[in-house]
Design a protein around this motif. Structure first.
Motif, PDB file in Angstrom:
ATOM      1  N   VAL A 106      37.483  27.557  40.931  1.00  7.82           N
ATOM      2  CA  VAL A 106      38.181  28.750  41.379  1.00  7.82           C
ATOM      3  C   VAL A 106      39.578  28.860  40.788  1.00  7.82           C
ATOM      4  CG1 VAL A 106      36.853  29.019  43.499  1.00  7.82           C
ATOM      5  CG2 VAL A 106      38.880  27.560  43.509  1.00  7.82           C
ATOM      6  N   ALA A 107      40.234  27.721  40.527  1.00  6.90           N
ATOM      7  CA  ALA A 107      41.564  27.788  39.927  1.00  6.90           C
ATOM      8  C   ALA A 107      41.491  28.413  38.535  1.00  6.90           C
ATOM      9  CB  ALA A 107      42.181  26.396  39.854  1.00  6.90           C
ATOM     10  N   GLY A 108      40.451  28.069  37.777  1.00 10.83           N
ATOM     11  CA  GLY A 108      40.260  28.671  36.465  1.00 10.83           C
ATOM     12  C   GLY A 108      39.977  30.155  36.560  1.00 10.83           C
ATOM     13  N   LEU A 109      39.192  30.558  37.532  1.00 12.17           N
ATOM     14  CA  LEU A 109      38.909  31.981  37.723  1.00 12.17           C
ATOM     15  C   LEU A 109      40.172  32.738  38.122  1.00 12.17           C
ATOM     16  CD1 LEU A 109      35.495  31.691  39.610  1.00 12.17           C
ATOM     17  CD2 LEU A 109      35.852  32.471  37.265  1.00 12.17           C
ATOM     18  N   ALA A 110      41.004  32.122  38.952  1.00 13.21           N
ATOM     19  CA  ALA A 110      42.254  32.770  39.349  1.00 13.21           C
ATOM     20  C   ALA A 110      43.161  32.970  38.142  1.00 13.21           C
ATOM     21  CB  ALA A 110      42.954  31.932  40.419  1.00 13.21           C
ATOM     22  N   ARG A 111      43.250  31.956  37.290  1.00 14.26           N
ATOM     23  CA  ARG A 111      44.061  32.092  36.072  1.00 14.26           C
ATOM     24  C   ARG A 111      43.492  33.183  35.170  1.00 14.26           C
ATOM     25  NH1 ARG A 111      47.582  29.200  32.674  1.00 14.26           N
ATOM     26  NH2 ARG A 111      47.970  30.588  30.905  1.00 14.26           N
ATOM     27  N   THR A 112      42.179  33.257  35.083  1.00 14.45           N
ATOM     28  CA  THR A 112      41.540  34.295  34.275  1.00 14.45           C
ATOM     29  C   THR A 112      41.918  35.676  34.779  1.00 14.45           C
ATOM     30  OG1 THR A 112      39.671  32.822  33.807  1.00 14.45           O
ATOM     31  CG2 THR A 112      39.326  35.177  33.450  1.00 14.45           C
ATOM     32  N   MET A 113      41.894  35.859  36.087  1.00 17.12           N
ATOM     33  CA  MET A 113      42.256  37.159  36.651  1.00 17.12           C
ATOM     34  C   MET A 113      43.711  37.503  36.392  1.00 17.12           C
ATOM     35  SD  MET A 113      40.263  37.494  40.292  1.00 17.12           S
ATOM     36  CE  MET A 113      40.592  35.852  40.923  1.00 17.12           C
ATOM     37  N   LEU A 114      44.589  36.514  36.502  1.00 20.87           N
ATOM     38  CA  LEU A 114      46.006  36.765  36.241  1.00 20.87           C
ATOM     39  C   LEU A 114      46.219  37.252  34.814  1.00 20.87           C
ATOM     40  CD1 LEU A 114      47.894  33.801  37.964  1.00 20.87           C
ATOM     41  CD2 LEU A 114      48.244  36.241  38.395  1.00 20.87           C
ATOM     42  N   ASP A 115      45.603  36.544  33.853  1.00 19.01           N
ATOM     43  CA  ASP A 115      45.767  36.920  32.448  1.00 19.01           C
ATOM     44  C   ASP A 115      45.112  38.266  32.156  1.00 19.01           C
ATOM     45  OD1 ASP A 115      47.133  34.590  32.062  1.00 19.01           O
ATOM     46  OD2 ASP A 115      45.533  33.550  30.995  1.00 19.01           O
ATOM     47  N   ALA A 116      43.968  38.520  32.764  1.00 15.87           N
ATOM     48  CA  ALA A 116      43.279  39.796  32.543  1.00 15.87           C
ATOM     49  C   ALA A 116      44.098  40.955  33.083  1.00 15.87           C
ATOM     50  CB  ALA A 116      41.894  39.763  33.197  1.00 15.87           C
ATOM     51  N   GLU A 117      44.671  40.775  34.248  1.00  8.53           N
ATOM     52  CA  GLU A 117      45.482  41.837  34.840  1.00  8.53           C
ATOM     53  C   GLU A 117      46.730  42.101  33.998  1.00  8.53           C
ATOM     54  OE1 GLU A 117      46.625  44.792  37.507  1.00  8.53           O
ATOM     55  OE2 GLU A 117      44.704  43.731  37.278  1.00  8.53           O
ATOM     56  N   ARG A 118      47.373  41.043  33.530  1.00  7.40           N
ATOM     57  CA  ARG A 118      48.568  41.208  32.702  1.00  7.40           C
ATOM     58  C   ARG A 118      48.247  41.936  31.398  1.00  7.40           C
ATOM     59  NH1 ARG A 118      50.344  34.980  33.781  1.00  7.40           N
ATOM     60  NH2 ARG A 118      51.459  35.303  35.760  1.00  7.40           N
ATOM     61  N   ALA A 119      47.036  41.706  30.873  1.00  7.06           N
ATOM     62  CA  ALA A 119      46.629  42.346  29.626  1.00  7.06           C
ATOM     63  C   ALA A 119      45.950  43.688  29.860  1.00  7.06           C
ATOM     64  CB  ALA A 119      45.687  41.422  28.853  1.00  7.06           C
ATOM     65  N   ASP A 120      45.881  44.118  31.126  1.00  8.86           N
ATOM     66  CA  ASP A 120      45.231  45.380  31.493  1.00  8.86           C
ATOM     67  C   ASP A 120      43.784  45.419  31.017  1.00  8.86           C
ATOM     68  OD1 ASP A 120      45.114  47.851  32.743  1.00  8.86           O
ATOM     69  OD2 ASP A 120      45.676  48.945  30.927  1.00  8.86           O
TER      70      ASP A 120
END
Length: 249
Positions: A106-120
């Motif tokens: 889940v920590a990896g998925l959370a990081r993925t979401m953070l980066d995806a959101e920042r990159a729109d």
């Protein structure tokens, strides 16, 4: 799945007939990752019905990709997406396709979401799930255009190699979800695992090599990740393999 030195899988594996290819870690997240999950999971994370285990997928509960993404587009699935560096980059640079990240941490998925959101990035979704069950139960037959597995856990100790994901049961599951002509892309920094992958896929009637010679050229859609840099730093050669799904009878 990402590399791990943990010795044995957790209790949840007792619910499965076959060993899993990962060790279920504690799943603890930082405060920032917790906030990311709370804020962004409703958009990015696909809620799935579970079986007995935390990361299992209940049989008979497939998704409809066009409904999940709100459109019909080529679907690319990465198994063991880690912190999401490769798939976020791919989704950002290929807006005409949809991407699905499959990961158990889940920590990896959370990081993925953070980066995806920042990159729109909006053409990406995430699933917390055991990869074979995702392929067998969650994804519809012939729904995937490309299936990526980059640097799966090599389980390099001989007593653990039975846990490797790319083993004889795997090609049937991969072939099920790939459309005719779809691509299976693999990469590893462990030579013996690369040779096992090549043998397993070479024996699979549903796949044909999409490369000449011993190994495939490096897939130019795969960015350099921490796992690849780590392997190179230790002097391990990176080996790619690419296979095409044969037409169904």
């Amino acid at each position: 799945m990402p590399h791990s030195d943990a010795p044995e899988p957790p209790a949840e594996s007792r619910f499965r007939a076959e060993p899993v290819s990962f060790v279920r870690r504690s799943g603890r997240m930082t405060d920032g990752q917790e906030r990311a999950w709370a804020e962004h999971a409703p958009f990015y994370v696909i809620e799935v019905e579970r079986g007995e285990a935390v990361t299992s997928i209940r049989p008979g509960t497939p998704i409809t990709p066009a409904s999940v993404f709100g459109r019909s587009a080529p679907l690319i699935v990465e198994i063991g997406s880690g912190q999401g560096h490769a798939i976020v980059h791919a989704a950002r640079t290929r807006p005409e396709a949809d991407f699905l990240a499959v990961e158990v941490f889940v920590a990896g998925l959370a990081r993925t979401m953070l980066d995806a959101e920042r990159a729109d990035v909006r053409n990406l979704r995430l699933v917390e799930g055991n990869a074979p069950e995702v392929l067998e139960h969650l994804l519809p037959e012939a729904s995937v255009d490309e299936l990526w597995i980059f640097f799966p856990d090599p389980w390099h100790k001989s007593k653990h190699t039975k846990r490797r994901l790319i083993a004889p049961p795997f090609p049937e599951l991969a072939a099920r979800v790939l459309r005719d002509g779809g691509m299976l892309r693999l990469a590893t920094d462990w030579e013996d695992y690369a040779r096992q992958m090549r043998q397993v896929l070479g024996d699979a009637d549903d796949f044909a090599p999409a490369f000449d010679g011993e190994w495939a050229e490096r897939f130019d859609g795969r960015i350099m990740t921490a796992f690849e840099r780590k392997g190179r730093a230790k002097g391990r050669e990176i080996r790619d393999l690419t296979y095409r799904r044969a037409p169904r009878a």
